[in-house]
Design a protein around this motif. Structure first.
Motif, PDB file in Angstrom:
ATOM      1  N   ALA A  22     -11.278   9.549  12.433  1.00 36.80           N
ATOM      2  CA  ALA A  22     -10.746   8.251  12.022  1.00 36.80           C
ATOM      3  C   ALA A  22      -9.743   8.460  10.900  1.00 36.80           C
ATOM      4  CB  ALA A  22     -11.875   7.345  11.535  1.00 36.80           C
ATOM      5  N   ASN A  23      -8.888   7.462  10.700  1.00 33.39           N
ATOM      6  CA  ASN A  23      -7.953   7.530   9.573  1.00 33.39           C
ATOM      7  C   ASN A  23      -8.701   7.309   8.274  1.00 33.39           C
ATOM      8  OD1 ASN A  23      -5.560   7.925  11.009  1.00 33.39           O
ATOM      9  ND2 ASN A  23      -5.388   5.751  11.445  1.00 33.39           N
ATOM     10  N   LEU A  24      -8.161   7.871   7.224  1.00 35.27           N
ATOM     11  CA  LEU A  24      -8.722   7.627   5.906  1.00 35.27           C
ATOM     12  C   LEU A  24      -8.382   6.211   5.488  1.00 35.27           C
ATOM     13  CD1 LEU A  24      -7.786  11.016   4.241  1.00 35.27           C
ATOM     14  CD2 LEU A  24      -9.932  10.369   5.325  1.00 35.27           C
ATOM     15  N   GLY A  25      -9.125   5.648   4.567  1.00 31.63           N
ATOM     16  CA  GLY A  25      -8.926   4.262   4.163  1.00 31.63           C
ATOM     17  C   GLY A  25      -7.659   4.036   3.365  1.00 31.63           C
ATOM     18  N   MET A  26      -7.143   2.837   3.516  1.00 29.84           N
ATOM     19  CA  MET A  26      -5.986   2.392   2.736  1.00 29.84           C
ATOM     20  C   MET A  26      -6.351   1.025   2.180  1.00 29.84           C
ATOM     21  SD  MET A  26      -2.812   3.407   5.209  1.00 29.84           S
ATOM     22  CE  MET A  26      -3.585   2.810   6.699  1.00 29.84           C
ATOM     23  N   LYS A  27      -6.228   0.863   0.885  1.00 38.24           N
ATOM     24  CA  LYS A  27      -6.563  -0.426   0.275  1.00 38.24           C
ATOM     25  C   LYS A  27      -5.346  -1.303   0.083  1.00 38.24           C
ATOM     26  CE  LYS A  27     -10.701   1.026  -2.029  1.00 38.24           C
ATOM     27  NZ  LYS A  27     -11.764   0.304  -2.630  1.00 38.24           N
ATOM     28  N   GLU A  28      -4.211  -0.698  -0.110  1.00 42.37           N
ATOM     29  CA  GLU A  28      -2.998  -1.463  -0.386  1.00 42.37           C
ATOM     30  C   GLU A  28      -1.815  -0.758   0.243  1.00 42.37           C
ATOM     31  OE1 GLU A  28      -0.280  -2.763  -4.207  1.00 42.37           O
ATOM     32  OE2 GLU A  28      -2.345  -2.164  -4.542  1.00 42.37           O
ATOM     33  N   THR A  29      -1.019  -1.520   0.965  1.00 39.79           N
ATOM     34  CA  THR A  29       0.194  -0.963   1.564  1.00 39.79           C
ATOM     35  C   THR A  29       1.368  -1.784   1.065  1.00 39.79           C
ATOM     36  OG1 THR A  29      -1.026  -0.304   3.537  1.00 39.79           O
ATOM     37  CG2 THR A  29       1.361  -0.405   3.710  1.00 39.79           C
ATOM     38  N   VAL A  30       2.304  -1.126   0.421  1.00 38.29           N
ATOM     39  CA  VAL A  30       3.501  -1.814  -0.070  1.00 38.29           C
ATOM     40  C   VAL A  30       4.725  -1.056   0.422  1.00 38.29           C
ATOM     41  CG1 VAL A  30       2.406  -2.822  -2.127  1.00 38.29           C
ATOM     42  CG2 VAL A  30       3.447  -0.566  -2.268  1.00 38.29           C
ATOM     43  N   VAL A  89      12.157  10.583   5.714  1.00 39.19           N
ATOM     44  CA  VAL A  89      10.884  10.158   5.123  1.00 39.19           C
ATOM     45  C   VAL A  89      10.084  11.397   4.768  1.00 39.19           C
ATOM     46  CG1 VAL A  89       8.725   8.916   5.554  1.00 39.19           C
ATOM     47  CG2 VAL A  89      10.889   8.000   6.430  1.00 39.19           C
ATOM     48  N   ARG A  90       9.653  11.451   3.529  1.00 42.27           N
ATOM     49  CA  ARG A  90       8.729  12.491   3.077  1.00 42.27           C
ATOM     50  C   ARG A  90       7.520  11.768   2.508  1.00 42.27           C
ATOM     51  NH1 ARG A  90       7.867  13.068  -2.011  1.00 42.27           N
ATOM     52  NH2 ARG A  90       9.307  12.265  -3.552  1.00 42.27           N
ATOM     53  N   VAL A  91       6.369  12.398   2.566  1.00 43.60           N
ATOM     54  CA  VAL A  91       5.117  11.709   2.237  1.00 43.60           C
ATOM     55  C   VAL A  91       4.289  12.560   1.291  1.00 43.60           C
ATOM     56  CG1 VAL A  91       2.985  10.746   3.219  1.00 43.60           C
ATOM     57  CG2 VAL A  91       5.128  10.586   4.505  1.00 43.60           C
ATOM     58  N   GLU A  92       3.634  11.891   0.353  1.00 44.36           N
ATOM     59  CA  GLU A  92       2.608  12.537  -0.440  1.00 44.36           C
ATOM     60  C   GLU A  92       1.380  11.642  -0.425  1.00 44.36           C
ATOM     61  OE1 GLU A  92       4.539  12.999  -4.332  1.00 44.36           O
ATOM     62  OE2 GLU A  92       3.243  11.422  -5.110  1.00 44.36           O
ATOM     63  N   THR A  93       0.214  12.272  -0.479  1.00 43.35           N
ATOM     64  CA  THR A  93      -1.058  11.556  -0.453  1.00 43.35           C
ATOM     65  C   THR A  93      -1.847  11.947  -1.688  1.00 43.35           C
ATOM     66  OG1 THR A  93      -1.116  11.595   1.964  1.00 43.35           O
ATOM     67  CG2 THR A  93      -3.216  11.226   0.831  1.00 43.35           C
ATOM     68  N   THR A  94      -2.383  10.956  -2.402  1.00 43.35           N
ATOM     69  CA  THR A  94      -3.231  11.201  -3.565  1.00 43.35           C
ATOM     70  C   THR A  94      -4.648  10.783  -3.233  1.00 43.35           C
ATOM     71  OG1 THR A  94      -1.371  10.744  -5.056  1.00 43.35           O
ATOM     72  CG2 THR A  94      -3.589  10.678  -6.018  1.00 43.35           C
ATOM     73  N   VAL A  95      -5.606  11.666  -3.466  1.00 43.01           N
ATOM     74  CA  VAL A  95      -7.018  11.350  -3.260  1.00 43.01           C
ATOM     75  C   VAL A  95      -7.481  10.555  -4.474  1.00 43.01           C
ATOM     76  CG1 VAL A  95      -9.343  12.265  -2.907  1.00 43.01           C
ATOM     77  CG2 VAL A  95      -7.355  13.466  -1.945  1.00 43.01           C
ATOM     78  N   ILE A  96      -7.823   9.271  -4.266  1.00 45.46           N
ATOM     79  CA  ILE A  96      -8.245   8.438  -5.402  1.00 45.46           C
ATOM     80  C   ILE A  96      -9.756   8.272  -5.476  1.00 45.46           C
ATOM     81  CG2 ILE A  96      -6.046   7.228  -5.607  1.00 45.46           C
ATOM     82  CD1 ILE A  96      -7.355   4.862  -4.137  1.00 45.46           C
ATOM     83  N   VAL A 138     -10.929  14.456  -5.946  1.00 45.54           N
ATOM     84  CA  VAL A 138     -10.279  13.296  -6.537  1.00 45.54           C
ATOM     85  C   VAL A 138      -9.146  13.747  -7.444  1.00 45.54           C
ATOM     86  CG1 VAL A 138     -10.607  11.307  -8.066  1.00 45.54           C
ATOM     87  CG2 VAL A 138     -12.353  11.868  -6.368  1.00 45.54           C
ATOM     88  N   GLY A 139      -7.995  13.118  -7.271  1.00 46.53           N
ATOM     89  CA  GLY A 139      -6.819  13.450  -8.063  1.00 46.53           C
ATOM     90  C   GLY A 139      -5.867  14.423  -7.385  1.00 46.53           C
ATOM     91  N   HIS A 140      -6.344  15.098  -6.334  1.00 46.83           N
ATOM     92  CA  HIS A 140      -5.471  16.051  -5.642  1.00 46.83           C
ATOM     93  C   HIS A 140      -4.313  15.309  -4.976  1.00 46.83           C
ATOM     94  CE1 HIS A 140      -4.233  19.702  -3.589  1.00 46.83           C
ATOM     95  NE2 HIS A 140      -4.064  18.963  -2.499  1.00 46.83           N
TER      96      HIS A 140
END
Length: 124
Positions: A92-100, A111-118, A21-23
């Motif tokens: 499977a894909n990891l969950g997404m709660k909100e997409t904006v 496009v560059r992407v970063e992912t935060t483990v919440i 979490v937090g990575h």
């Protein structure tokens, strides 16, 4: 000639117990979106939105040029993240709660992407 089988490459994805979490993943793959990417995706998904495919219509919009289809942008973001997060370890894909989509993407944007483990939890 005696050839050995190539060594099996380890998969880049992570298992549940490896997520912290937090990575924050700073994904190294990037993609510069082309006009062709946007047009093909819009046509393949039967999306006739003129903001994506009609240069004349888009020129009269507040942006003055076509917007890249937001579902293409989302799919691209997920695709960019797969190698670091789930390839070879998760089915499977990891969950997404909100997409904006806070800003539009245009032809020529990279496009560059970063992912935060919440959070981390086992599937239910």
């Amino acid at each position: 000639m005696n050839r050995q089988a190539p060594e099996e490459k380890e998969m880049a994805g992570l298992y549940l117990e490896e997520f912290v979490v937090g990575h924050v993943f700073q994904h190294t793959l990037r993609k510069t979106v082309t006009e062709s990417d946007n047009m093909l995706f819009s046509v393949m998904t039967l999306n006739p939105q003129p903001l994506h495919i009609d240069f004349d219509f888009a020129a009269r919009s507040e942006w003055g040029k076509p917007l890249v289809n937001s579902l293409f942008t989302l799919g691209l973001m997920i695709g960019i993240s797969v190698n670091d997060i789930t390839v070879g370890t998760t089915v499977a894909n990891l969950g997404m709660k909100e997409t904006v989509f806070p800003h539009p993407v245009f032809h020529g944007d990279t496009v560059r992407v970063e992912t935060t483990v919440i959070s981390v939890r086992e599937s239910r």
